[in-house]
Each structure stands twice: as structure tokens, then as C-alpha cells.
Scaffold this motif. Structure first.
Motif, PDB file in Angstrom:
ATOM      1  N   LEU A 126       0.815  -1.228   0.000  1.00 22.54           N
ATOM      2  CA  LEU A 126       0.000   0.000   0.000  1.00 22.54           C
ATOM      3  C   LEU A 126       0.845   1.274   0.000  1.00 22.54           C
ATOM      4  N   PRO A 127       1.797   1.423   0.920  1.00 26.35           N
ATOM      5  CA  PRO A 127       2.576   2.668   0.938  1.00 26.35           C
ATOM      6  C   PRO A 127       3.840   2.632   0.073  1.00 26.35           C
ATOM      7  N   SER A 128       4.034   1.549  -0.697  1.00 23.65           N
ATOM      8  CA  SER A 128       5.292   1.369  -1.418  1.00 23.65           C
ATOM      9  C   SER A 128       5.495   2.342  -2.571  1.00 23.65           C
ATOM     10  N   ARG A 129       4.405   2.934  -3.031  1.00 23.85           N
ATOM     11  CA  ARG A 129       4.494   3.890  -4.141  1.00 23.85           C
ATOM     12  C   ARG A 129       3.164   4.623  -4.272  1.00 23.85           C
ATOM     13  N   GLU A 130       3.115   5.555  -5.190  1.00 27.63           N
ATOM     14  CA  GLU A 130       1.870   6.257  -5.502  1.00 27.63           C
ATOM     15  C   GLU A 130       1.127   5.407  -6.527  1.00 27.63           C
ATOM     16  N   TRP A 131       0.035   4.779  -6.115  1.00 31.64           N
ATOM     17  CA  TRP A 131      -0.725   3.897  -6.996  1.00 31.64           C
ATOM     18  C   TRP A 131      -1.557   4.736  -7.959  1.00 31.64           C
ATOM     19  N   ILE A 132      -1.655   4.288  -9.197  1.00 32.77           N
ATOM     20  CA  ILE A 132      -2.386   5.031 -10.218  1.00 32.77           C
ATOM     21  C   ILE A 132      -3.898   5.018  -9.955  1.00 32.77           C
ATOM     22  N   ARG A 133      -4.371   4.028  -9.231  1.00 34.01           N
ATOM     23  CA  ARG A 133      -5.761   3.953  -8.766  1.00 34.01           C
ATOM     24  C   ARG A 133      -5.737   3.499  -7.317  1.00 34.01           C
ATOM     25  N   GLY A 134      -6.653   4.062  -6.554  1.00 39.35           N
ATOM     26  CA  GLY A 134      -6.724   3.685  -5.150  1.00 39.35           C
ATOM     27  C   GLY A 134      -7.266   2.277  -4.969  1.00 39.35           C
ATOM     28  N   TRP A 135      -6.836   1.643  -3.880  1.00 41.16           N
ATOM     29  CA  TRP A 135      -7.342   0.313  -3.560  1.00 41.16           C
ATOM     30  C   TRP A 135      -7.316   0.093  -2.053  1.00 41.16           C
ATOM     31  N   ARG A 136      -8.163  -0.821  -1.637  1.00 39.74           N
ATOM     32  CA  ARG A 136      -8.252  -1.199  -0.228  1.00 39.74           C
ATOM     33  C   ARG A 136      -8.555  -2.700  -0.177  1.00 39.74           C
ATOM     34  N   TYR A 137      -8.356  -3.271   0.986  1.00 39.55           N
ATOM     35  CA  TYR A 137      -8.637  -4.698   1.102  1.00 39.55           C
ATOM     36  C   TYR A 137      -9.305  -5.009   2.430  1.00 39.55           C
ATOM     37  N   HIS A 138      -9.925  -6.168   2.445  1.00 31.71           N
ATOM     38  CA  HIS A 138     -10.599  -6.673   3.640  1.00 31.71           C
ATOM     39  C   HIS A 138     -10.412  -8.185   3.645  1.00 31.71           C
ATOM     40  N   MET A 139     -10.071  -8.723   4.817  1.00 29.57           N
ATOM     41  CA  MET A 139      -9.880 -10.162   4.946  1.00 29.57           C
ATOM     42  C   MET A 139     -10.602 -10.622   6.200  1.00 29.57           C
ATOM     43  N   LYS A 140     -11.340 -11.727   6.057  1.00 28.80           N
ATOM     44  CA  LYS A 140     -12.030 -12.280   7.232  1.00 28.80           C
ATOM     45  C   LYS A 140     -12.089 -13.792   7.134  1.00 28.80           C
ATOM     46  N   GLU A 141     -12.186 -14.411   8.292  1.00 27.17           N
ATOM     47  CA  GLU A 141     -12.269 -15.863   8.335  1.00 27.17           C
ATOM     48  C   GLU A 141     -13.618 -16.306   7.765  1.00 27.17           C
ATOM     49  N   ASP A 142     -13.581 -17.320   6.917  1.00 28.57           N
ATOM     50  CA  ASP A 142     -14.781 -17.805   6.227  1.00 28.57           C
ATOM     51  C   ASP A 142     -14.606 -19.297   5.938  1.00 28.57           C
ATOM     52  N   VAL A 143     -14.630 -20.097   6.995  1.00 30.07           N
ATOM     53  CA  VAL A 143     -14.370 -21.533   6.894  1.00 30.07           C
ATOM     54  C   VAL A 143     -15.336 -22.222   5.933  1.00 30.07           C
ATOM     55  N   ASP A 144     -16.579 -21.773   5.894  1.00 28.76           N
ATOM     56  CA  ASP A 144     -17.585 -22.408   5.041  1.00 28.76           C
ATOM     57  C   ASP A 144     -17.659 -21.804   3.636  1.00 28.76           C
ATOM     58  N   TRP A 145     -16.787 -20.866   3.335  1.00 29.81           N
ATOM     59  CA  TRP A 145     -16.725 -20.200   2.036  1.00 29.81           C
ATOM     60  C   TRP A 145     -18.052 -19.553   1.653  1.00 29.81           C
ATOM     61  N   GLU A 146     -18.718 -18.987   2.641  1.00 28.38           N
ATOM     62  CA  GLU A 146     -19.980 -18.296   2.373  1.00 28.38           C
ATOM     63  C   GLU A 146     -19.777 -17.100   1.459  1.00 28.38           C
ATOM     64  N   GLU A 147     -18.622 -16.430   1.567  1.00 28.71           N
ATOM     65  CA  GLU A 147     -18.350 -15.257   0.731  1.00 28.71           C
ATOM     66  C   GLU A 147     -18.220 -15.626  -0.751  1.00 28.71           C
ATOM     67  N   ALA A 148     -17.972 -16.879  -1.038  1.00 30.51           N
ATOM     68  CA  ALA A 148     -17.863 -17.332  -2.433  1.00 30.51           C
ATOM     69  C   ALA A 148     -19.230 -17.624  -3.036  1.00 30.51           C
ATOM     70  N   GLY A 149     -20.254 -17.610  -2.226  1.00 31.67           N
ATOM     71  CA  GLY A 149     -21.598 -17.962  -2.689  1.00 31.67           C
ATOM     72  C   GLY A 149     -22.077 -17.147  -3.867  1.00 31.67           C
ATOM     73  N   HIS A 150     -21.817 -15.841  -3.851  1.00 30.45           N
ATOM     74  CA  HIS A 150     -22.295 -15.006  -4.965  1.00 30.45           C
ATOM     75  C   HIS A 150     -21.584 -15.340  -6.269  1.00 30.45           C
ATOM     76  N   VAL A 151     -20.377 -15.888  -6.185  1.00 28.36           N
ATOM     77  CA  VAL A 151     -19.647 -16.320  -7.382  1.00 28.36           C
ATOM     78  C   VAL A 151     -20.168 -17.683  -7.822  1.00 28.36           C
ATOM     79  N   PHE A 152     -20.240 -18.620  -6.902  1.00 26.56           N
ATOM     80  CA  PHE A 152     -20.624 -19.984  -7.245  1.00 26.56           C
ATOM     81  C   PHE A 152     -22.060 -20.088  -7.751  1.00 26.56           C
ATOM     82  N   LYS A 153     -22.947 -19.220  -7.284  1.00 26.13           N
ATOM     83  CA  LYS A 153     -24.346 -19.316  -7.720  1.00 26.13           C
ATOM     84  C   LYS A 153     -24.515 -18.972  -9.204  1.00 26.13           C
TER      85      LYS A 153
END
Length: 162
Positions: A126-153
């Protein structure tokens, strides 16, 4: 999860392009179909999402061709860095789930084994350089892969168990 060694065979990545709608807007999704029947969700149990903001938009919040090229260059770089991470035992640490473009954003999604390794990488990037577009991230535990549901459906039901 208890500390134990597991030996698994990872499926070879198979990307599928899907034209869909999300929130009433068009979405172009590149999804790793090989993960549809992946049985080791408890090993790669951290869902990582990285969101990039698009600037030059055309119809329905989709990026212009020039903006798409720029976003692909940026997301390819971040994706390669994440997929290059290795566990302390030199095993693959992250699996690509999907890349989605919709509503003025481009999103990358992964499942991760050791979240600290990827978090350290992203915190350094993130701070390594001036990125040409902004970005952010989020990570959370998801043992059952519920977050993948919108892709898999988006896949036909018979492919979910193949």
C-alpha cells in the motif's frame, strides 16, 4: 483449527468468464471454476477481497477500454504478488477465486491459508508507491466459504458438484 500438517492436491486453475448483473448493474466476472468442488475450505479459510476504484467510466458504471487496461495491469500485479506468497512450509498460501468488474470498481477475491503472510504483503505494498488507482482490502475468516456464494451461484447447478 488445530495445528496439523495436511497434504492436499490443489486443482489447476480454470478461469471462466461470466456476464452477469449485480445490484441491477452489469458485471463481468472471471471466476476460478476449479474451486467449485474444492473440499479443503478449512485449509484456505480466509476470504480476501481487494477493491480498486475505477475513474474513467462509461455506461452503467463499467470502465472505459483504456480504464479497463489500466485496471487489468494493476490487478495483475497485485494478484501475482498474492499468489506468490508461500507458507512457512513453502506451500501455496493463496487461491484465486474471482475478478469482478462492476459499478465503478474492480474486485479481486482469494482464499488464503495464512492471513498474516498476505496481510504483511499488502501492508507493505500500500505505501510502497503512488498507486495510479486507489485500492483497499478486507480479509475475514470464512471456513464455510460463504463469501464465495455469490460467485458460485452463477454456475449451473450440475457444475457445482463436478
Amino acid at each position: 483449527m488445530e495445528d496439523r500438517e495436511v497434504s492436499i492436491e490443489l486443482p489447476e486453475r480454470r478461469d471462466t468468464v461470466i456476464d452477469a448483473t449485480r445490484g441491477g448493474l452489469p458485471e463481468v466476472l472471471v471466476a476460478n471454476e476449479a474451486l467449485l468442488s474444492f473440499p479443503y475450505s478449512e485449509v484456505f479459510c480466509w476470504h480476501l477481497e481487494i477493491i480498486f476504484g475505477a475513474v474513467d467510466l462509461v455506461d452503467n458504471g463499467m470502465p472505459s477500454p483504456a480504464e479497463s487496461a489500466l485496471l487489468f495491469e494493476l490487478t495483475d500485479e497485485i494478484e501475482a504478488a498474492i499468489l506468490a506468497t508461500r507458507t512457512e512450509r513453502d506451500a501455496i498460501n493463496a487461491l484465486f477465486l474471482a475478478r469482478s468488474t462492476w459499478n465503478g470498481t474492480c474486485e479481486l477475491a482469494f482464499y488464503v491459508h495464512d492471513p498474516e503472510i498476505v496481510n504483511d504483503l499488502l501492508q507493505a505494498l500500500l505505501p510502497s508507491r503512488e498507486w495510479i488507482r486507489g485500492w483497499r482490502y478486507h480479509m475475514k475468516e470464512d471456513v464455510d466459504w460463504e463469501e464465495a456464494g455469490h460467485v458460485f451461484k452463477l454456475f449451473a447447478p450440475e457444475r457445482l458438484h463436478s
